[in-house]
Design a protein around this motif. Structure first.
Motif, PDB file in Angstrom:
ATOM      1  N   PRO A   1       0.801  -1.235   0.000  1.00 46.96           N
ATOM      2  CA  PRO A   1       0.000   0.000   0.000  1.00 46.96           C
ATOM      3  C   PRO A   1       0.828   1.277   0.000  1.00 46.96           C
ATOM      4  O   PRO A   1       0.400   2.293  -0.551  1.00 46.96           O
ATOM      5  CB  PRO A   1      -0.833  -0.131   1.280  1.00 46.96           C
ATOM      6  CG  PRO A   1      -0.925  -1.599   1.515  1.00 46.96           C
ATOM      7  CD  PRO A   1       0.393  -2.156   1.074  1.00 46.96           C
ATOM      8  N   ASP A   2       2.005   1.252   0.627  1.00 43.83           N
ATOM      9  CA  ASP A   2       2.815   2.470   0.680  1.00 43.83           C
ATOM     10  C   ASP A   2       3.747   2.625  -0.514  1.00 43.83           C
ATOM     11  O   ASP A   2       4.518   3.587  -0.601  1.00 43.83           O
ATOM     12  CB  ASP A   2       3.621   2.533   1.974  1.00 43.83           C
ATOM     13  CG  ASP A   2       4.631   1.387   2.106  1.00 43.83           C
ATOM     14  OD1 ASP A   2       4.758   0.568   1.157  1.00 43.83           O
ATOM     15  OD2 ASP A   2       5.293   1.311   3.152  1.00 43.83           O
ATOM     16  N   GLY A   3       3.714   1.686  -1.454  1.00 46.44           N
ATOM     17  CA  GLY A   3       4.502   1.791  -2.671  1.00 46.44           C
ATOM     18  C   GLY A   3       5.982   1.561  -2.501  1.00 46.44           C
ATOM     19  O   GLY A   3       6.763   1.868  -3.412  1.00 46.44           O
ATOM     20  N   THR A   4       6.419   1.003  -1.386  1.00 47.45           N
ATOM     21  CA  THR A   4       7.851   0.793  -1.159  1.00 47.45           C
ATOM     22  C   THR A   4       8.295  -0.646  -1.397  1.00 47.45           C
ATOM     23  O   THR A   4       9.479  -0.910  -1.527  1.00 47.45           O
ATOM     24  CB  THR A   4       8.242   1.179   0.281  1.00 47.45           C
ATOM     25  OG1 THR A   4       7.588   0.299   1.211  1.00 47.45           O
ATOM     26  CG2 THR A   4       7.847   2.617   0.576  1.00 47.45           C
ATOM     27  N   ARG A   5       7.333  -1.586  -1.415  1.00 44.82           N
ATOM     28  CA  ARG A   5       7.687  -2.996  -1.523  1.00 44.82           C
ATOM     29  C   ARG A   5       6.843  -3.697  -2.568  1.00 44.82           C
ATOM     30  O   ARG A   5       5.741  -3.261  -2.904  1.00 44.82           O
ATOM     31  CB  ARG A   5       7.489  -3.692  -0.166  1.00 44.82           C
ATOM     32  CG  ARG A   5       8.410  -3.222   0.944  1.00 44.82           C
ATOM     33  CD  ARG A   5       7.920  -3.710   2.301  1.00 44.82           C
ATOM     34  NE  ARG A   5       6.672  -3.055   2.669  1.00 44.82           N
ATOM     35  CZ  ARG A   5       5.892  -3.438   3.673  1.00 44.82           C
ATOM     36  NH1 ARG A   5       6.233  -4.486   4.405  1.00 44.82           N
ATOM     37  NH2 ARG A   5       4.778  -2.786   3.945  1.00 44.82           N
ATOM     38  N   LEU A   6       7.393  -4.786  -3.057  1.00 47.52           N
ATOM     39  CA  LEU A   6       6.686  -5.668  -3.979  1.00 47.52           C
ATOM     40  C   LEU A   6       6.690  -7.074  -3.407  1.00 47.52           C
ATOM     41  O   LEU A   6       7.701  -7.540  -2.887  1.00 47.52           O
ATOM     42  CB  LEU A   6       7.364  -5.690  -5.353  1.00 47.52           C
ATOM     43  CG  LEU A   6       7.356  -4.397  -6.162  1.00 47.52           C
ATOM     44  CD1 LEU A   6       8.312  -4.523  -7.343  1.00 47.52           C
ATOM     45  CD2 LEU A   6       5.938  -4.090  -6.648  1.00 47.52           C
ATOM     46  N   ALA A   7       5.569  -7.740  -3.510  1.00 47.90           N
ATOM     47  CA  ALA A   7       5.513  -9.177  -3.229  1.00 47.90           C
ATOM     48  C   ALA A   7       5.317  -9.870  -4.573  1.00 47.90           C
ATOM     49  O   ALA A   7       4.578  -9.370  -5.429  1.00 47.90           O
ATOM     50  CB  ALA A   7       4.366  -9.506  -2.285  1.00 47.90           C
ATOM     51  N   TYR A   8       5.986 -10.988  -4.775  1.00 52.86           N
ATOM     52  CA  TYR A   8       5.867 -11.689  -6.051  1.00 52.86           C
ATOM     53  C   TYR A   8       6.264 -13.150  -5.886  1.00 52.86           C
ATOM     54  O   TYR A   8       6.804 -13.564  -4.853  1.00 52.86           O
ATOM     55  CB  TYR A   8       6.732 -11.027  -7.132  1.00 52.86           C
ATOM     56  CG  TYR A   8       8.202 -10.896  -6.782  1.00 52.86           C
ATOM     57  CD1 TYR A   8       9.116 -11.879  -7.154  1.00 52.86           C
ATOM     58  CD2 TYR A   8       8.679  -9.778  -6.086  1.00 52.86           C
ATOM     59  CE1 TYR A   8      10.474 -11.747  -6.847  1.00 52.86           C
ATOM     60  CE2 TYR A   8      10.017  -9.641  -5.771  1.00 52.86           C
ATOM     61  CZ  TYR A   8      10.917 -10.626  -6.149  1.00 52.86           C
ATOM     62  OH  TYR A   8      12.243 -10.503  -5.837  1.00 52.86           O
ATOM     63  N   VAL A   9       5.984 -13.927  -6.916  1.00 48.59           N
ATOM     64  CA  VAL A   9       6.294 -15.352  -6.930  1.00 48.59           C
ATOM     65  C   VAL A   9       7.530 -15.589  -7.781  1.00 48.59           C
ATOM     66  O   VAL A   9       7.642 -15.063  -8.894  1.00 48.59           O
ATOM     67  CB  VAL A   9       5.119 -16.169  -7.492  1.00 48.59           C
ATOM     68  CG1 VAL A   9       5.469 -17.663  -7.533  1.00 48.59           C
ATOM     69  CG2 VAL A   9       3.859 -15.942  -6.672  1.00 48.59           C
TER      70      VAL A   9
END
Length: 435
Positions: A209-217
């Motif tokens: 939500p804060d645009g600082t991180r990405l989660a991915y596979v």
């Protein structure tokens, strides 16, 4: 389950790569009748950061929103550099309702001052005016987006999303190997950069939500695992590598939880992971069959429920589950296939992949009435993601055998195709607003 595996078929097609270029551009393929008529005058001054740069960015952005009809400069009824000489009648006769003018002056070495004013030509008054100081040449696009946001909000009352970002996955084919890249770019595809690359597949990137991180596979190590990566620092860590499936991460609105698809207990189900403690809580159960698949969770804005895709009964459909009591209800009933839900920021609508018999297309459903509207006309559209102001939806599609990204207005009247680096990019996600 066969219907559900359509997404895997799409993935197989994705492996048939063509050449990939380095820049992404947006091509307007359809506009909107009755769009607001506006003119963007050349920003005058003795010194330009780059001739025509700022006004060109603003002009393109407003076109791309699908809500504005931007007058081409050659059709201007007068050249405007001095607001005191603005001839309102001439502009109204040309059918223009709003006018943006600006100036650029040099303040120091590679430092500029940009001033702009927005005029209502019908009411013959200035709507807004702003000064942006200390702009360097490398920040031209950022400033252009900022001005576009201000103009958009002034004329629509809705916050502009031109300063936000997208993430997507692309592959670079270097026979016989393929390199997969996680790419972050401005909303229009410019300033793209690779934040992670791998020799194995990358899937389902999603913004915090804060645009600082990405989660991915990622499939590094031979099995699926879910990673979280800091976009600025570049640091990354693995959050889930359970036996079996690890897929489809989705951040809660407050960033505290990740909804994940795991197959720890045999069937594919939705779990919630506390990002601080890493504790898991199972939210869904296939119930009807150990082979049932529950996946592709997305959060309602109030965090009280999730929508998800399941083939638990009557083909592949979208369901809602309460986070508190895990009560599940089916919400889609039109068409034989509905999947990959994404809820609008106001919680009123859900975009999804819909197949009513004419191919896989992007549709939007009113969550209150259940009314559904198909927005696109492709055969292999997938992965819809709302802009943070809810006015556009980005998605992946197949064009002439090449995978590209496209965008459609939430009312379906304006369509764009991202001429993405020669194609073969997919899995887009649009960031939230972040200051």
């Amino acid at each position: 389950m066969k219907n559900f595996l359509k997404s895997l078929t799409f993935l197989v097609l994705w492996l048939v790569w063509q050449d990939v270029f380095s820049v992404m551009e947006i091509e307007i393929t359809e506009g909107v009748e009755g769009a607001h008529p506006i003119a963007i005058a050349a920003f005058s001054g003795d010194t330009y950061i780059e001739p025509g740069a700022v006004e060109s960015i603003v002009r393109s952005n407003l076109w791309r929103s699908g809500l504005f009809n931007v007058l081409e400069p050659q059709h201007f009824p007068q050249v405007v550099t001095d607001p005191s000489r603005l001839h309102f009648q001439l502009w109204r006769e040309a059918g223009v309702e709003s006018l943006l003018i600006g100036t650029i002056t040099r303040a120091a070495e590679d430092q500029y001052r940009i001033e702009f004013r927005l005029y209502d030509l019908v009411r013959q008054k200035r709507l807004s005016g702003h000064v942006i100081s200390s702009v360097s040449s490398k920040d031209v696009r950022k400033v252009g987006h900022k001005i576009s946001d201000m103009v958009f909000e002034s004329l629509t009352g809705i916050r502009g999303s031109f300063s936000t970002h997208i993430v997507y996955v692309r592959a670079v084919r270097n026979s016989p190997d393929t390199k997969y890249e996680l790419r972050v770019a401005d909303f229009d595809g410019h300033n793209a950069r690779t934040v992670f690359s791998s020799a194995t597949q990358l899937m389902s990137p999603t913004w915090s939500p804060d645009g600082t991180r990405l989660a991915y596979v990622s499939f590094e190590g031979g099995n699926s695992a879910i990673y979280v990566q800091d976009v600025v620092k570049g640091t990354r860590f693995r959050v889930s590598a359970q036996t079996g499936m690890n897929s489809a991460p989705a951040w809660s609105p407050d960033g505290r939880y990740l909804a994940l698809t795991l197959s720890i207990e045999g069937s594919s189900d939705i779990y919630l992971m506390d990002t601080q403690t890493r504790r898991l809580r199972r939210i869904t159960s296939g119930l009807a069959s150990d082979t049932a698949i529950d996946t592709e969770a997305c959060w309602m804005p109030d965090s009280k429920a999730l929508l998800f895709t399941s083939d638990r009964s009557d083909g592949t459909q979208v369901y809602r589950v309460s986070v508190r009591d895990r009560k599940v209800e089916r919400i889609t009933f039109q068409g034989k296939y509905n999947a990959a839900p994404d809820v609008s920021p106001d919680g009123r609508y859900v975009a999804m992949v819909h197949n009513g018999g004419n191919g896989f297309r992007i549709a939007v459903m009113d969550l209150k009435s259940g009314a559904m509207r198909v927005l696109t006309d492709g055969n292999m559209d997938e992965g819809p993601s709302y802009a943070p102001n809810g006015k556009m939806i980005i998605y992946a599609t197949l064009k002439h055998g090449r995978e590209v990204l496209a965008a459609v207005s939430s009312n379906g009247r304006a369509r764009q195709q991202l001429q993405a680096a020669g194609g073969n990019v997919r899995a887009p996600d649009w960031s939230s607003f972040h200051d």
